[in-house]
Design a protein around this motif. Structure first.
Motif, PDB file in Angstrom:
ATOM      1  N   MET A   1      29.754   5.065 -28.497  1.00 61.92           N
ATOM      2  CA  MET A   1      30.923   5.824 -28.948  1.00 61.92           C
ATOM      3  C   MET A   1      31.090   7.112 -28.136  1.00 61.92           C
ATOM      4  SD  MET A   1      31.136   5.486 -33.095  1.00 61.92           S
ATOM      5  CE  MET A   1      32.716   6.342 -33.064  1.00 61.92           C
ATOM      6  N   THR A   2      29.957   7.753 -27.804  1.00 67.44           N
ATOM      7  CA  THR A   2      30.018   8.985 -27.010  1.00 67.44           C
ATOM      8  C   THR A   2      30.605   8.708 -25.636  1.00 67.44           C
ATOM      9  OG1 THR A   2      28.107   9.941 -28.161  1.00 67.44           O
ATOM     10  CG2 THR A   2      28.658  10.851 -26.005  1.00 67.44           C
ATOM     11  N   GLU A   3      30.155   7.628 -25.001  1.00 65.75           N
ATOM     12  CA  GLU A   3      30.662   7.282 -23.676  1.00 65.75           C
ATOM     13  C   GLU A   3      32.145   6.906 -23.745  1.00 65.75           C
ATOM     14  OE1 GLU A   3      31.045   6.729 -19.699  1.00 65.75           O
ATOM     15  OE2 GLU A   3      29.459   7.732 -20.836  1.00 65.75           O
ATOM     16  N   ALA A   4      32.526   6.164 -24.793  1.00 68.71           N
ATOM     17  CA  ALA A   4      33.934   5.786 -24.959  1.00 68.71           C
ATOM     18  C   ALA A   4      34.810   7.025 -25.148  1.00 68.71           C
ATOM     19  CB  ALA A   4      34.087   4.846 -26.148  1.00 68.71           C
TER      20      ALA A   4
ATOM     21  N   GLU B   1      38.638  10.966 -22.943  1.00 65.34           N
ATOM     22  CA  GLU B   1      38.965  12.354 -22.601  1.00 65.34           C
ATOM     23  C   GLU B   1      39.277  12.493 -21.109  1.00 65.34           C
ATOM     24  OE1 GLU B   1      35.542  14.423 -24.001  1.00 65.34           O
ATOM     25  OE2 GLU B   1      36.316  14.648 -26.052  1.00 65.34           O
ATOM     26  N   ARG B   2      38.466  11.800 -20.274  1.00 65.00           N
ATOM     27  CA  ARG B   2      38.726  11.843 -18.829  1.00 65.00           C
ATOM     28  C   ARG B   2      40.086  11.235 -18.507  1.00 65.00           C
ATOM     29  NH1 ARG B   2      32.983  10.730 -18.269  1.00 65.00           N
ATOM     30  NH2 ARG B   2      33.404   8.496 -18.249  1.00 65.00           N
ATOM     31  N   GLU B   3      40.395  10.116 -19.173  1.00 69.98           N
ATOM     32  CA  GLU B   3      41.683   9.467 -18.944  1.00 69.98           C
ATOM     33  C   GLU B   3      42.834  10.356 -19.400  1.00 69.98           C
ATOM     34  OE1 GLU B   3      44.396   6.408 -17.849  1.00 69.98           O
ATOM     35  OE2 GLU B   3      42.373   7.014 -17.252  1.00 69.98           O
ATOM     36  N   SER B   4      42.628  11.022 -20.536  1.00 72.54           N
ATOM     37  CA  SER B   4      43.654  11.925 -21.043  1.00 72.54           C
ATOM     38  C   SER B   4      43.895  13.078 -20.078  1.00 72.54           C
ATOM     39  CB  SER B   4      43.231  12.461 -22.412  1.00 72.54           C
ATOM     40  OG  SER B   4      44.183  13.382 -22.909  1.00 72.54           O
ATOM     41  N   LYS B   5      42.806  13.641 -19.529  1.00 69.70           N
ATOM     42  CA  LYS B   5      42.930  14.731 -18.560  1.00 69.70           C
ATOM     43  C   LYS B   5      43.616  14.241 -17.287  1.00 69.70           C
ATOM     44  CE  LYS B   5      38.919  17.390 -20.159  1.00 69.70           C
ATOM     45  NZ  LYS B   5      37.552  17.883 -19.810  1.00 69.70           N
ATOM     46  N   ARG B   6      43.258  13.010 -16.866  1.00 68.83           N
ATOM     47  CA  ARG B   6      43.866  12.455 -15.650  1.00 68.83           C
ATOM     48  C   ARG B   6      45.370  12.278 -15.835  1.00 68.83           C
ATOM     49  NH1 ARG B   6      45.704   7.885 -13.641  1.00 68.83           N
ATOM     50  NH2 ARG B   6      45.327   6.735 -15.578  1.00 68.83           N
TER      51      ARG B   6
END
Length: 202
Positions: free
Chosen positions: A80-83, A88-93
């Protein structure tokens, strides 16, 4: 405690969550945080699978620095942490792409507005706007107007060419009758007097 409501009972060697099935994720996270402070990072959680799942989800959601002694719970926590990190990375991208697109659109609008202003100036001079062929063409004549994005060059008695400065290797000097702009392969080379990008003549 939460607004006067008892969340858990401290039994010394463990914490017992009161009516865990009625507690919110935030309340469960609060209990886990107290347990982490009291017992350390690695926690042993007892109870039905549904509660264990909620405990893992609460720990991840509120980014608690905890681990679980139960291998299945710990594996679930890591997944869950990795997901969450990937989301979050995708949202920032996506946010960065949106910001870049907005900047690009703003630049296009500014470029268009600048060119429209140049065309209006040419019309005011009763001139004719000559379309620039950036692949292979030569334009000779004085630059009569210059802003931060375009240069207007008089290339005939009533003919004017509008050059995008970003397509030129240097900024031409206004008024130089020897100005020649040669295009080859989409890029223009300026001959004659020129100014640097800061606006000074060289």
């Amino acid at each position: 405690m939460d607004k006067g409501r008892e969340l858990f009972i401290d039994q010394g060697r463990n914490l017992s969550i009161v009516k865990y099935d009625e507690q919110t994720s935030k309340q469960i996270a609060a209990a886990l945080a107290v347990a982490q402070h009291k017992f350390g990072i690695t926690l042993t959680v007892a109870g039905p699978d549904e509660f264990k799942t909620r405990a893992v989800a609460a720990a991840v959601e509120f980014e608690l620095i905890v681990k679980f002694s139960d291998p299945a719970m710990e594996t679930h926590r890591l997944q869950m942490t990795e997901a969450k990190r990937q989301a979050e990375r995708e949202s920032k991208r996506l946010a960065l792409e949106a910001a870049r697109e907005a900047q690009s659109q703003a630049a296009k609008v500014s470029l268009l507005e600048s060119k429209e202003a140049c065309v209006l100036w040419i019309n005011g001079e009763s001139g004719q706007h000559v379309l620039v062929d950036t692949e292979q063409s030569d334009y000779v004549g004085p630059v009569v107007q210059l802003d931060g994005l375009h240069a207007v060059q008089k290339v005939g008695r009533t003919a004017y060419a509008i050059h995008e400065l970003e397509n030129l290797d240097r900024v031409p000097f206004v008024g130089d009758t020897k100005n020649e702009i040669q295009y080859r392969g989409g890029f223009g080379h300026v001959k004659g007097c020129e100014v640097n990008r800061g606006g000074r003549e060289r």
